[in-house]
Design an enzyme around this catalytic site. Structure first.
Site, PDB file in Angstrom:
ATOM      1  CG  ASP A   1      27.970 -14.196  56.515  1.00  0.00           C
ATOM      2  OD1 ASP A   1      28.981 -14.291  56.934  1.00  0.00           O
ATOM      3  OD2 ASP A   1      27.320 -12.999  55.889  1.00  0.00           O
TER       4      ASP A   1
ATOM      5  CG  HIS B   1      31.815 -15.694  54.331  1.00  0.00           C
ATOM      6  ND1 HIS B   1      31.223 -14.097  54.335  1.00  0.00           N
ATOM      7  CD2 HIS B   1      31.548 -15.853  53.144  1.00  0.00           C
ATOM      8  CE1 HIS B   1      30.566 -13.971  53.178  1.00  0.00           C
ATOM      9  NE2 HIS B   1      30.997 -14.948  52.439  1.00  0.00           N
TER      10      HIS B   1
END
Ligand SMILES: *[C@@H]1O[C@H](CO)[C@@H](O)[C@H](O)[C@H]1NC(C)=O
Ligand SMILES: *[C@@H]1O[C@H](CO)[C@@H](O)[C@H](O)[C@H]1NC(C)=O
Ligand SMILES: *[C@@H]1O[C@H](CO)[C@@H](O)[C@H](O)[C@H]1NC(C)=O
Length: 403
Positions: A222, A245
């Protein structure tokens, strides 16, 4: 009294003063093995480590807890202050979380350091969250409820502290969470989890001021770094990120009474093979909020999905009232000296709120190339008129963003 007695008395006094200075400066060591830690990778060592903490924290002299090499299986542990003097935890071994999450008794975190002034955590050691079983039970994406898995390392209410050299691997949920802290530096940090592990954010900062991340290598599933509400004077420098991310401010506007975000600098970073590069994300139909003075500069993007993104329609789990605009006001944002490649054509996407258009967004010296073969990079905008300085490729707002 003879002069020689006076001489020897004062020498003795100086000698004592000297010894006193040395013992005051040198930290008192608390070795966890002396407290019964076995480091055999099997029996639970948390009690032993907690006993060492208790003694060290009540020492009136600076203290150092030493966790030497070896494998320590430990349950949830709270290193809680206030302590009577500065305290240092040196981790050389590998701390291993329980693999069974039921054993963690619904604790929000595995290891917590809280209410401490002058904490140092250092060492070549690893905090191994052993998250692979927990990832399968993660229901964030399916239910939108994300609260039930433990964060590996939580730094809560720390002042004037330094976290350096440590590694966090395979956290069950976030790797590190810095909350309600003042003047804390994280230096030379390693974070490592598979690119497809859910919600394993690297370092999340919230409700804190004067936080520096300097030198970190983050590979995770993430955001590598995410900066939530109430964050002020945050510096993120020399981070390499990917997979993951990217580096994010937000998400913002999900909860009531969120505090402003301001004074964020992200610089000298390299972002590789990630979904996003640098972004600011706020929810549609959000609560009111403010995010201002955010600078992203000297950033290399290597095969990044969307390298530059303002997303005020952030809605990862697809159940949002998109007809109501975000109420987070974004202002004073700079993207400067950002170069490299994007894997989608829209390399720069500035989607601001219809109700609260972005103010004072500046693009300076941007050079992003689309790595695909059937077109060139473009830039999309809505509710923003960015200022342009120097050469900006793709040109700012090549086309309007259509929701
Ligand atoms: C940290 O600093 C804040 C603000 O100065 C203070 O209120 C708090 O008590 C301090 N916490 C510790 C653990 O020293
Ligand atoms: C911030 O914390 C560090 C310890 O990491 C300390 O050396 C420094 O003096 C602190 N700065 C301020 C302004 O208190
Ligand atoms: C290029 O190819 C991608 C993937 O097939 C597609 O999504 C995109 O629309 C194409 N762009 C152009 C300009 O044809």
């Amino acid at each position: 009294m003879s002069s020689s007695t006076i001489f020897s008395r004062s020498t003795t006094f100086i000698l004592f003063l000297f010894i006193g200075l040395i013992t005051n400066v040198q930290a008192v060591d608390f070795h966890v093995k002396r407290y019964g830690a076995r480091a055999n990778g099997n029996s639970d060592d948390s009690q032993a480590i907690m006993k060492a903490w208790k003694d060290a924290c009540s020492s009136t002299k600076p203290s150092k807890i030493v966790i030497p090499g070896g494998r320590y299986v430990v349950d949830s542990m709270k290193f809680q202050g206030p302590c009577l003097a500065p305290i240092h935890v040196q981790v050389e071994g590998r701390l291993q979380a329980p693999t069974n999450i039921k054993k963690m008794r619904n604790d929000a975190s595995w290891i917590v350091f809280q209410y401490i002034n002058g904490l140092t955590v250092s060492g070549k050691g690893t905090f191994d969250g052993r998250g692979s079983l927990a990832w399968k039970q993660n229901q964030c994406a399916s239910s939108g409820k994300c609260g039930s898995l433990p964060i590996s390392l939580r730094f809560f209410s720390l002042n004037n502290s330094l976290i350096k050299d440590i590694t966090s691997t395979d956290s069950k949920f976030f790797h590190m969470n810095v909350h309600n802290c003042r003047n804390v530096t994280l230096r030379n940090i390693n974070i490592d989890a598979p690119g497809d592990s859910p919600n394993t954010d690297g370092i999340h900062i919230g409700g804190s001021s004067g936080i520096t991340i300097h030198d970190a290598r983050i590979k995770t599933g993430d955001d590598c770094v995410s900066i939530g509400d109430g964050s002020q004077q945050i510096n993120v420098e020399k981070v390499t990120c990917g997979p993951g991310h990217g580096i994010s401010i937000g998400s913002l506007g999900k909860y009531k009474n969120e505090k402003p975000v301001s004074g964020i600098t992200v610089r000298d970073c390299t972002i590789t093979n990630t979904m996003f590069g640098v972004r600011i994300k706020t929810w549609p139909a959000s609560t009111k909020g403010i995010a201002s003075n955010m600078q992203f500069e000297n950033i290399v993007m290597d095969n990044v999905g969307t390298p530059i993104l303002i997303d005020q329609q952030y809605c990862p789990y697809g159940t949002c009232h998109h007809q109501v605009p975000s109420r987070v006001q974004i202002s004073d944002v700079g993207f400067k000296n950002i170069r490299g490649t994007s894997t989608t054509q829209v390399a720069v996407k500035l989607v601001c709120s219809r109700g609260y258009p972005c103010k004072n967004v500046k693009l300076s010296n941007i050079n992003l190339k689309y790595s695909g073969t059937n077109g060139t990079a473009i830039s999309e905008c809505s509710n923003v008129k960015p200022a342009v300085v120097g050469r900006v490729v793709p040109p700012a707002c090549t086309r309007a963003f259509a929701a």
